[in-house]
Design a protein around this motif. Structure first.
Motif, short mmCIF file in Angstrom:
data_model
loop_
_atom_site.label_atom_id
_atom_site.label_comp_id
_atom_site.label_asym_id
_atom_site.label_seq_id
_atom_site.Cartn_x
_atom_site.Cartn_y
_atom_site.Cartn_z
N ILE A 283 0.83 -1.20 0.00
CA ILE A 283 0.00 0.00 0.00
C ILE A 283 0.87 1.25 0.00
N SER A 284 1.96 1.22 0.76
CA SER A 284 2.87 2.37 0.78
C SER A 284 3.46 2.60 -0.61
N SER A 285 3.81 1.51 -1.29
CA SER A 285 4.37 1.62 -2.63
C SER A 285 3.37 2.22 -3.60
N VAL A 286 2.11 1.76 -3.55
CA VAL A 286 1.12 2.27 -4.50
C VAL A 286 0.76 3.72 -4.18
N MET A 287 0.82 4.12 -2.91
CA MET A 287 0.55 5.52 -2.57
C MET A 287 1.64 6.42 -3.14
N GLN A 288 2.88 5.96 -3.11
CA GLN A 288 3.96 6.73 -3.72
C GLN A 288 3.74 6.86 -5.23
N ASP A 289 3.29 5.77 -5.86
CA ASP A 289 3.02 5.80 -7.30
C ASP A 289 1.86 6.75 -7.61
N ILE A 290 0.83 6.74 -6.78
CA ILE A 290 -0.31 7.63 -6.99
C ILE A 290 0.13 9.08 -6.88
N THR A 291 0.95 9.37 -5.88
CA THR A 291 1.44 10.74 -5.68
C THR A 291 2.25 11.20 -6.89
N GLY A 292 3.12 10.34 -7.40
CA GLY A 292 3.92 10.69 -8.58
C GLY A 292 3.06 10.92 -9.81
N ALA A 293 2.06 10.07 -10.02
CA ALA A 293 1.19 10.22 -11.19
C ALA A 293 0.37 11.50 -11.10
N LEU A 294 -0.13 11.81 -9.92
CA LEU A 294 -0.91 13.03 -9.73
C LEU A 294 -0.04 14.27 -9.99
N ASN A 295 1.20 14.23 -9.54
CA ASN A 295 2.09 15.38 -9.76
C ASN A 295 2.40 15.57 -11.24
N GLU A 296 2.51 14.47 -11.98
CA GLU A 296 2.73 14.59 -13.42
C GLU A 296 1.54 15.28 -14.08
N ILE A 297 0.33 14.90 -13.68
CA ILE A 297 -0.88 15.51 -14.24
C ILE A 297 -1.00 16.96 -13.82
N VAL A 298 -0.74 17.23 -12.54
CA VAL A 298 -0.83 18.61 -12.02
C VAL A 298 0.17 19.51 -12.72
N GLY A 299 1.39 19.02 -12.96
CA GLY A 299 2.40 19.83 -13.62
C GLY A 299 1.99 20.22 -15.03
N GLU A 300 1.47 19.27 -15.78
CA GLU A 300 1.01 19.55 -17.14
C GLU A 300 -0.18 20.50 -17.11
N LEU A 301 -1.05 20.30 -16.14
CA LEU A 301 -2.25 21.13 -16.04
C LEU A 301 -1.90 22.55 -15.62
N ARG A 302 -0.95 22.69 -14.69
CA ARG A 302 -0.56 24.02 -14.21
C ARG A 302 0.00 24.87 -15.36
#
Length: 472
Positions: A283-302
């Motif tokens: 679960i800790s590993s997938v939460m890190q992956d979720i955080t990274g994926a969200l930041n990729e989307i947020v960066g492109e969106l920003r």
């Protein structure tokens, strides 16, 4: 004069000597240059918007799809294991989460009835004609108690049917029975097998066609040849946490929260223990992956919605997604969670920074796992609520072109506008060509008139020169 004729005349020095076709082309281009430039710039802007909005939407959809695939592997749930795997196999039903431990003691596994028929020379031997009726219920060599809730099975056997035809007719009914012909050292025998469970035993009755007898040889009732009943049907009997249970099948789904069983053997007097693994690391590993994926989307969106440089600065779909992402951490994704159980991603360690990016707080997740590991694991299923359901819903909503406030709605709007611009450019090109052709025609006519005037002047000048010469 045609355009080609005008050009030839100009080349040969006839007429005015001016390239009328070139002038017409330049004047037509100049007339429409401003509108062409504006429409071309608008088309390029729309294409950039379509590409950018499509990229963000695709990235989000890919993220949701990958998350779903990750969760379907099942390793984010507390998977059960059993101390004696010979007794049963254990699993967690999809979307269900188990916790704690259980004891399992199996006293009887479920079985199915197996009945064999009399011996024939071969599978191609004919068996007579008539009707076989199979009744279901609790069966032994001594007695039969029919299950009146189970409709009897009627099978018509045509004249000339072989032993193999009878097996095929039974299988063709798809009634929970299977039949085949066994070739033994003494001959061929029809073997009929029922489904697991005490009430799935069966008897066989036969009504013969008088013109083609012999079918009654396949009939069987308790009190008949005991050697034909190879095995009787039975329910499984077991205790889970000391509580006696029965099951018509050895496969028992949802026998307890997060637990399904497939019984395989008995272990009377030696109970097996079932426990659930701790999925904290996964679960800790997938939460890190979720955080990274969200930041990729947020960066492109920003970058896309930057008020000064962003192509989607005023786009409603992009701004709506930005707002939804900003509130993702505090959004309740487990509305039916019991009191005290985690209900938001923020409680699992997903934090949002001032610039809109995300940060994973591993300590917060660890604390949540220590308090209630099963409740945390319950958030990582592919059910109707939880992490995946929330992300998937956002991805789907942004792929809905009928919603003008979504990215897909924005793309549809830009595509419509781009199509209109293309049509406007085509219309402008037609208008430009019409103007050019008209101007060429008018200039050609003027050139012809100039040529005629030059010819007249030349003639008069010749006459004057002659008269002058005569006077002299």
């Amino acid at each position: 004069m045609s355009i080609s004729t005008s050009s030839i005349a100009s080349t040969l020095g006839i007429g005015s000597g001016v390239d009328m076709t070139g002038i017409a082309e330049q004047l037509a281009v100049a007339q429409f240059a401003g509108r062409n430039e504006r429409l071309t710039a608008k088309s390029e802007t729309l294409e950039r918007r379509i590409s950018l909005a499509g990229s963000i939407r695709s990235t989000f959809s890919a993220f949701a799809s990958a998350l779903g695939d990750r969760l379907r592997t099942g390793d984010l749930a507390p998977l059960p294991s059993i101390s004696n795997p010979a007794v049963a196999t254990v699993a967690s039903p999809l979307g269900s989460v188990g916790k704690g431990s259980y004891t399992l003691e199996v006293s009887k596994v479920a079985s199915n009835q197996i009945l064999r028929g009399p011996t024939y020379a071969s599978a191609s031997d004919t068996v007579g004609a008539g009707t076989l009726t199979i009744r279901f219920g609790e069966t032994s060599n001594a007695s039969f108690t029919e299950d009146t809730n189970h409709t009897p099975l009627s099978i018509d056997i045509a004249s000339g049917a072989t032993l193999s035809d009878v097996a095929a007719a039974i299988n063709g009914k798809n009634a929970g029975l299977s039949a085949y012909v066994a070739q033994t050292s003494s001959g061929a025998q029809l073997v009929v097998k029922g489904a697991e469970g005490l009430q799935n035993g069966f008897t066989i009755e036969a009504v013969e066609d008088g013109a083609d007898p012999g079918l009654s040889a396949l009939a069987w009732q308790p009190g008949g040849d005991p050697s034909r009943l190879i095995r009787t049907s039975a329910d499984a009997e077991f205790t889970l946490d000391g509580i006696a249970r029965t099951s018509a099948s050895n496969k028992i789904d949802n026998v307890a929260p997060g637990l399904s069983l497939t019984l395989t053997a008995t272990n009377v007097g030696s109970p097996a223990t079932i426990t659930f693994a701790n999925p904290s690391s996964a679960i800790s590993s997938v939460m890190q992956d979720i955080t990274g994926a969200l930041n990729e989307i947020v960066g492109e969106l920003r970058s896309a919605i930057d008020p000064m440089t962003g192509d989607l600065a005023r786009d409603s779909g992009a701004r709506a997604l930005s707002r939804n992402l900003a509130g993702l951490g505090s959004k309740v994704i487990m509305p039916d969670a019991p009191a005290g159980a985690p209900r938001t991603l923020a409680e699992l360690g997903l934090a949002i920074e001032r610039d809109g990016s995300f940060r994973f707080d591993a300590a917060k997740l660890t604390a949540a796992m220590e308090r209630d590991p099963s409740a945390v694991a319950a958030m990582f299923t592919t059910g109707l609520t939880g992490v995946y359901a929330t992300i998937d819903k956002m991805a789907r909503s942004n792929s809905l072109s009928s919603d003008p406030g979504s990215l897909a709605g924005s793309i549809a709007r830009y595509q419509s506008q781009s199509l209109q611009v293309t049509r406007d450019l085509e219309k402008l090109a037609d208008q430009q060509e019409t103007l050019r052709a008209n101007m060429v025609a008018r200039f050609a006519k003027a050139d012809s008139q100039v040529a005629a005037s030059k010819s007249t002047l030349s003639f008069l000048q010749s006459q004057i020169d002659i008269w002058t010469a005569q006077r002299n």
